[in-house]
Design a protein around this motif. Structure first.
Motif, short mmCIF file in Angstrom:
data_model
loop_
_atom_site.label_atom_id
_atom_site.label_comp_id
_atom_site.label_asym_id
_atom_site.label_seq_id
_atom_site.Cartn_x
_atom_site.Cartn_y
_atom_site.Cartn_z
N SER A 160 0.82 -1.20 0.00
CA SER A 160 0.00 0.00 0.00
C SER A 160 0.86 1.26 0.00
N VAL A 161 1.78 1.38 0.96
CA VAL A 161 2.57 2.60 1.06
C VAL A 161 3.57 2.70 -0.08
N GLN A 162 4.20 1.60 -0.42
CA GLN A 162 5.16 1.63 -1.53
C GLN A 162 4.46 2.00 -2.84
N GLY A 163 3.26 1.51 -3.04
CA GLY A 163 2.50 1.88 -4.23
C GLY A 163 2.20 3.36 -4.27
N ARG A 164 1.89 3.95 -3.11
CA ARG A 164 1.60 5.38 -3.07
C ARG A 164 2.86 6.20 -3.32
N ILE A 165 4.02 5.71 -2.87
CA ILE A 165 5.28 6.39 -3.17
C ILE A 165 5.52 6.42 -4.67
N LEU A 166 5.32 5.28 -5.32
CA LEU A 166 5.54 5.22 -6.77
C LEU A 166 4.53 6.10 -7.51
N ASP A 167 3.31 6.17 -7.00
CA ASP A 167 2.32 7.06 -7.61
C ASP A 167 2.79 8.52 -7.56
N LEU A 168 3.36 8.91 -6.41
CA LEU A 168 3.88 10.28 -6.27
C LEU A 168 4.98 10.55 -7.28
N LEU A 169 5.89 9.59 -7.42
CA LEU A 169 7.01 9.77 -8.34
C LEU A 169 6.51 9.89 -9.78
N GLU A 170 5.53 9.10 -10.13
CA GLU A 170 4.99 9.18 -11.49
C GLU A 170 4.32 10.52 -11.75
N ARG A 171 3.59 11.02 -10.78
CA ARG A 171 2.93 12.32 -10.96
C ARG A 171 3.95 13.44 -11.04
N ALA A 172 5.14 13.23 -10.47
CA ALA A 172 6.20 14.24 -10.54
C ALA A 172 6.99 14.16 -11.84
N GLY A 173 6.65 13.21 -12.71
CA GLY A 173 7.31 13.13 -14.01
C GLY A 173 8.16 11.90 -14.23
N SER A 174 8.32 11.05 -13.21
CA SER A 174 9.11 9.83 -13.39
C SER A 174 8.35 8.83 -14.26
N ASP A 175 9.09 8.07 -15.04
CA ASP A 175 8.51 7.01 -15.86
C ASP A 175 9.06 5.69 -15.34
N VAL A 176 8.28 4.98 -14.54
CA VAL A 176 8.79 3.78 -13.87
C VAL A 176 8.89 2.58 -14.81
N GLU A 177 8.53 2.77 -16.08
CA GLU A 177 8.66 1.69 -17.06
C GLU A 177 9.72 1.99 -18.12
N TRP A 178 10.35 3.15 -18.02
CA TRP A 178 11.29 3.59 -19.06
C TRP A 178 12.52 2.70 -19.16
N ALA A 179 12.93 2.10 -18.06
CA ALA A 179 14.15 1.28 -18.06
C ALA A 179 14.10 0.21 -19.14
N GLY A 180 12.95 -0.38 -19.36
CA GLY A 180 12.83 -1.43 -20.34
C GLY A 180 13.01 -0.95 -21.78
N GLN A 181 12.98 0.36 -21.98
CA GLN A 181 13.13 0.92 -23.33
C GLN A 181 14.56 1.36 -23.62
N LEU A 182 15.48 1.17 -22.67
CA LEU A 182 16.83 1.72 -22.84
C LEU A 182 17.52 1.28 -24.14
N PRO A 183 17.47 0.00 -24.53
CA PRO A 183 18.15 -0.36 -25.79
C PRO A 183 17.63 0.42 -26.99
N GLU A 184 16.31 0.57 -27.08
CA GLU A 184 15.73 1.29 -28.20
C GLU A 184 16.11 2.78 -28.16
N VAL A 185 16.12 3.36 -26.95
CA VAL A 185 16.45 4.77 -26.82
C VAL A 185 17.92 5.01 -27.19
N LEU A 186 18.81 4.15 -26.74
CA LEU A 186 20.23 4.29 -27.06
C LEU A 186 20.47 4.14 -28.56
N ALA A 187 19.82 3.18 -29.16
CA ALA A 187 19.96 3.01 -30.61
C ALA A 187 19.38 4.20 -31.35
N GLY A 188 18.28 4.74 -30.84
CA GLY A 188 17.67 5.89 -31.46
C GLY A 188 18.53 7.14 -31.39
#
Length: 260
Positions: A160-188
């Motif tokens: 519950s609390v950890q989920g709310r922390i991640l919600d705060l980070l996402e609303r502040a602009g963090s993308d908690v799924e971006w890590a999985g896109q790193l190869p494509e971003v680096l190639a791009g």
């Protein structure tokens, strides 16, 4: 979304946060940098240097003929760097890249927090010397799981609390799924020899690594309370994290690299 970096190196929990990140991820980071051949005479830029552990390791690897530039929004945790390393306050979002070419640029848990993260990758790639490496490491925080718990109530309060922390980070602009896109971003960004690896470890209750989550809950306490999380739940969360009977997986760390 307020687009503000959610953490403050001047805050009281910052030292705990940095030491926990080092305990959690330095071994993996050091291995990848060694595998890329960082060596004598290299010019390196450690972006978002935090507590400075990676900058200090790089300084050992590049030797007296090399140099490590360690930058952060706040450099007060970067005291006592070796003679071949320097700490400079720098905002990669607002300021030009340093006026030099780098054999290595490394950033860990930095760009995930910035909405213009893809553009910043291209900016960093442009600061590499020919043949230089860009190494980015980011977390997948929603990939964390409870491994051991003394009771279901502990697991429930953690989620519950950890989920709310991640919600705060996402609303502040963090993308908690971006890590999985790193190869494509680096190639791009025009880089070659792109590769990546994903690693996960165990964070036992009361251990040095899980202190990251406790430090985050302290640093974000006011925002959590304003978001409707009762203070007693935050305290329960910290007690769960300190319980040696409780264990979670680490935030999965994705390390991505590419060469100019």
């Amino acid at each position: 979304m307020d687009d503000e970096y959610p953490f403050d190196n001047a805050s009281a929990p910052a030292s705990d946060r940095m030491s926990a990140l080092e305990a959690s991820y330095d071994t993996t980071t050091f291995r990848h940098l060694a595998e890329l051949g960082v060596g004598a005479g290299w010019s390196c830029w450690e972006l978002g240097a935090g507590g400075g552990s990676v900058a200090r390791r790089l300084a050992e690897q590049v030797g007296p003929d090399g140099h490590v530039l360690a930058t952060d929004l706040d450099t007060r945790l970067l005291a006592d760097l070796p003679a071949n390393a320097s700490a400079v306050r720098h905002d990669v979002r607002a300021e030009p890249v340093p006026d030099r070419e780098f054999d290595l640029i490394h950033a860990r848990l930095v760009l995930i927090h910035f909405p213009e993260r893809d553009e910043l990758v291209a900016k960093l790639a442009g600061a590499l010397a020919p043949g230089g490496w860009l190494v980015l490491e980011e977390i997948e925080p929603r990939g964390q799981t409870v491994l051991e718990t003394p009771d279901e109530a502990s697991a429930t309060i953690f989620r519950s609390v950890q989920g709310r922390i991640l919600d705060l980070l996402e609303r502040a602009g963090s993308d908690v799924e971006w890590a999985g896109q790193l190869p494509e971003v680096l190639a791009g960004a025009g880089l070659r020899e792109v590769g990546s690896a994903r690693s996960t470890t165990r964070w036992p209750g009361g251990g040095p690594e899980i202190r990251l989550l406790a430090a985050n809950s302290v640093e974000l306490a006011e925002k959590l309370t304003a978001d409707g999380v009762p203070p007693e739940e935050i305290e329960q969360f910290r007690r769960v994290l300190a319980d040696p009977r409780f264990t979670v997986s680490s935030y999965p760390l994705v390390s991505g690299w590419g060469r100019r």
